[in-house]
Scaffold this motif. Structure first.
Motif, mmCIF file in Angstrom:
data_model
loop_
_atom_site.group_PDB
_atom_site.id
_atom_site.type_symbol
_atom_site.label_atom_id
_atom_site.label_comp_id
_atom_site.label_asym_id
_atom_site.label_seq_id
_atom_site.Cartn_x
_atom_site.Cartn_y
_atom_site.Cartn_z
ATOM 1 N N LYS A 147 -23.420 -14.970 29.666
ATOM 2 C CA LYS A 147 -22.940 -14.775 28.059
ATOM 3 C C LYS A 147 -23.701 -15.472 27.237
ATOM 4 C CE LYS A 147 -20.061 -13.792 24.675
ATOM 5 N NZ LYS A 147 -20.015 -12.213 24.352
ATOM 6 N N PHE A 148 -24.227 -16.841 27.423
ATOM 7 C CA PHE A 148 -25.057 -17.477 26.490
ATOM 8 C C PHE A 148 -26.330 -16.912 26.427
ATOM 9 C CE2 PHE A 148 -28.183 -21.080 25.846
ATOM 10 C CZ PHE A 148 -27.650 -21.459 24.750
ATOM 11 N N ASP A 149 -26.974 -16.439 27.584
ATOM 12 C CA ASP A 149 -28.233 -15.683 27.712
ATOM 13 C C ASP A 149 -28.012 -14.366 26.751
ATOM 14 O OD1 ASP A 149 -30.885 -15.008 28.506
ATOM 15 O OD2 ASP A 149 -29.974 -13.313 29.446
ATOM 16 N N THR A 150 -27.241 -13.696 26.607
ATOM 17 C CA THR A 150 -26.829 -12.356 25.922
ATOM 18 C C THR A 150 -26.721 -12.852 24.503
ATOM 19 O OG1 THR A 150 -25.704 -11.188 27.924
ATOM 20 C CG2 THR A 150 -25.361 -10.277 25.675
ATOM 21 N N GLU A 151 -25.946 -13.746 24.163
ATOM 22 C CA GLU A 151 -25.932 -14.211 22.768
ATOM 23 C C GLU A 151 -27.154 -14.827 22.160
ATOM 24 O OE1 GLU A 151 -23.199 -13.857 20.664
ATOM 25 O OE2 GLU A 151 -22.701 -12.453 22.485
ATOM 26 N N MET A 152 -27.949 -15.495 23.033
ATOM 27 C CA MET A 152 -29.252 -16.025 22.515
ATOM 28 C C MET A 152 -30.306 -14.810 22.382
ATOM 29 S SD MET A 152 -29.174 -19.318 21.840
ATOM 30 C CE MET A 152 -30.823 -20.018 21.990
ATOM 31 N N THR A 153 -30.375 -13.993 23.179
ATOM 32 C CA THR A 153 -31.360 -12.804 23.208
ATOM 33 C C THR A 153 -30.957 -12.119 21.808
ATOM 34 O OG1 THR A 153 -31.493 -12.770 25.658
ATOM 35 C CG2 THR A 153 -32.047 -10.798 24.382
ATOM 36 N N LEU B 183 -37.406 -28.914 13.693
ATOM 37 C CA LEU B 183 -36.469 -28.599 14.488
ATOM 38 C C LEU B 183 -35.424 -27.522 13.676
ATOM 39 C CD1 LEU B 183 -34.899 -28.480 17.143
ATOM 40 C CD2 LEU B 183 -33.655 -30.687 16.516
ATOM 41 N N ASP B 184 -35.595 -26.160 14.020
ATOM 42 C CA ASP B 184 -34.822 -25.376 13.030
ATOM 43 C C ASP B 184 -34.308 -24.275 14.183
ATOM 44 O OD1 ASP B 184 -36.871 -24.003 13.411
ATOM 45 O OD2 ASP B 184 -37.560 -23.760 11.222
ATOM 46 N N ASN B 185 -33.455 -23.186 13.789
ATOM 47 C CA ASN B 185 -33.004 -22.098 14.439
ATOM 48 C C ASN B 185 -34.131 -21.428 15.259
ATOM 49 O OD1 ASN B 185 -30.230 -22.841 13.774
ATOM 50 N ND2 ASN B 185 -30.116 -21.308 12.165
ATOM 51 N N ASN B 186 -35.116 -21.145 14.546
ATOM 52 C CA ASN B 186 -36.358 -20.413 15.142
ATOM 53 C C ASN B 186 -36.917 -21.090 15.962
ATOM 54 O OD1 ASN B 186 -36.120 -18.268 13.288
ATOM 55 N ND2 ASN B 186 -37.504 -19.343 11.785
ATOM 56 N N PHE B 187 -37.193 -22.643 16.049
ATOM 57 C CA PHE B 187 -37.588 -23.522 17.010
ATOM 58 C C PHE B 187 -36.600 -23.223 18.218
ATOM 59 C CE2 PHE B 187 -37.756 -27.496 19.219
ATOM 60 C CZ PHE B 187 -39.348 -27.564 19.697
ATOM 61 N N ILE B 188 -35.655 -23.475 18.251
ATOM 62 C CA ILE B 188 -34.528 -23.307 19.202
ATOM 63 C C ILE B 188 -34.719 -21.996 19.868
ATOM 64 C CG2 ILE B 188 -32.156 -23.471 19.759
ATOM 65 C CD1 ILE B 188 -31.576 -25.346 17.421
ATOM 66 N N PHE B 189 -34.701 -20.916 19.300
ATOM 67 C CA PHE B 189 -34.657 -19.478 19.719
ATOM 68 C C PHE B 189 -36.070 -19.369 20.598
ATOM 69 C CE2 PHE B 189 -32.076 -17.979 15.982
ATOM 70 C CZ PHE B 189 -30.918 -18.474 16.450
ATOM 71 N N LYS B 190 -37.123 -19.863 20.008
ATOM 72 C CA LYS B 190 -38.672 -19.759 20.738
ATOM 73 C C LYS B 190 -38.424 -20.560 21.911
ATOM 74 C CE LYS B 190 -40.748 -18.339 16.465
ATOM 75 N NZ LYS B 190 -42.070 -18.726 15.189
ATOM 76 N N THR B 191 -38.028 -21.779 22.042
ATOM 77 C CA THR B 191 -37.842 -22.779 23.125
ATOM 78 C C THR B 191 -37.113 -21.843 24.068
ATOM 79 O OG1 THR B 191 -38.332 -24.667 21.614
ATOM 80 C CG2 THR B 191 -37.443 -24.822 23.748
ATOM 81 N N TYR B 192 -35.894 -21.350 23.533
ATOM 82 C CA TYR B 192 -35.107 -20.951 24.873
ATOM 83 C C TYR B 192 -35.955 -19.628 25.341
ATOM 84 C CZ TYR B 192 -31.490 -18.487 27.109
ATOM 85 O OH TYR B 192 -30.665 -17.742 27.911
ATOM 86 N N SER B 193 -36.483 -18.806 24.711
ATOM 87 C CA SER B 193 -37.262 -17.792 25.116
ATOM 88 C C SER B 193 -38.460 -18.210 26.258
ATOM 89 C CB SER B 193 -37.927 -16.763 23.882
ATOM 90 O OG SER B 193 -38.579 -15.836 24.687
ATOM 91 N N LEU B 194 -39.043 -19.230 25.784
ATOM 92 C CA LEU B 194 -40.035 -19.907 26.663
ATOM 93 C C LEU B 194 -39.410 -20.197 27.950
ATOM 94 C CD1 LEU B 194 -42.338 -21.670 23.973
ATOM 95 C CD2 LEU B 194 -42.670 -19.483 25.172
ATOM 96 N N ILE B 195 -38.389 -21.207 27.900
ATOM 97 C CA ILE B 195 -37.818 -21.641 28.964
ATOM 98 C C ILE B 195 -37.258 -20.404 29.780
ATOM 99 C CG2 ILE B 195 -35.919 -22.836 29.853
ATOM 100 C CD1 ILE B 195 -36.156 -24.518 27.249
#
Length: 243
Positions: free
Chosen positions: A225-231, A131-143
């Motif tokens: 806004k959250f989507d823009t920042e996560m992207t 569980l790190d930043n990369n995992f969080i980003f990739k999980t969000y992208s998949l969701i």
């Protein structure tokens, strides 16, 4: 009778009946207030017997129904207009502050560190996932990719409808507060203790419902806004991995 049976059937089967109940409560409160205002302004009345067809016909044909009908709609719309205007004004200023904070906030990778630390401190079964930043980003992208644009729009529309429903509840609560004051001053046995209890309960519901309305009203902008920042963070992460 069929409508009542359908309503009871929905309730017994666990289906939502709150919108119908709220409309009934709203109607009953308006009808009650209209009756009290009419008797205060004009005179005390008694209901016509439903079987007295001549009396009912005379009441309608002579135009006597017009005064209570107008008073009913005046009570309904004046309370809704006053409460709606007040909450629109209050929510506008509060929403403006919230939106300003949301739109000016810059999401950083370090914001996820508390979440990662909490997961590391928990005694969880060993899994082959870091569980790190990369995992969080990739999980969000998949969701995000798991739903179509139309589905996301349907979610946004559902949030907007819920915000409007919350606003309708606010109007009913305001009407209930007004009715509580009227009943306290017209019903001899209402009592100060019951009046205080009901008033505290209604004001508490009013505050909680107002906060819930603000959250729902600002949710779409916060999500975008959250989507823009996560992207953006995902793009920066991918660029860093390539380098």
């Amino acid at each position: 009778m069929n409508y009542l049976q359908e309503f009871i059937s929905k309730y017994l089967n666990g289906k939502p009946v709150s919108p119908v109940l709220l409309k009934i409560i709203d109607f009953v409160l308006t009808l009650s207030l209209t009756s009290i205002f009419f008797q205060k302004v004009y005179f005390h009345y008694s209901l016509l017997d439903i079987t007295d067809y001549k009396g009912v016909y005379h009441f309608i044909s002579s135009g006597q129904f017009f005064i209570p009908l107008v008073l009913f709609f005046l009570t309904h719309f004046s309370i809704n207009f006053a409460s709606g205007s007040f909450f629109n004004l209050a929510s506008h200023f509060i929403s403006a502050k919230w939106l300003n904070k949301v739109l000016t906030y810059k999401l950083k990778s370090s914001d996820f560190e508390p979440l990662i630390k909490v997961s590391e401190n928990q005694k969880l079964p060993v899994v082959p996932i870091q569980l790190d930043n990369n995992f969080i980003f990739k999980t969000y992208s998949l969701i995000k990719k798991s739903k179509t644009e139309r589905q996301w729009q349907q979610i946004a529309d559902k949030i907007s409808r819920d915000a409007q429903s919350a606003k309708s509840v606010l109007n009913i609560v305001i009407k209930a507060i007004i009715a509580t004051f009227v009943y306290y001053n017209t019903i001899p046995y209402f009592g100060a203790y019951l009046f205080s209890l009901v008033l505290v309960l209604l004001v508490s519901i009013l505050i909680l419902q107002f906060i819930w309305h603000l959250i729902l009203a600002n949710a779409p902008a916060a999500i975008r806004k959250f989507d823009t920042e996560m992207t953006r963070l995902l793009s920066e992460s991918q660029s860093a991995d390539i380098q």
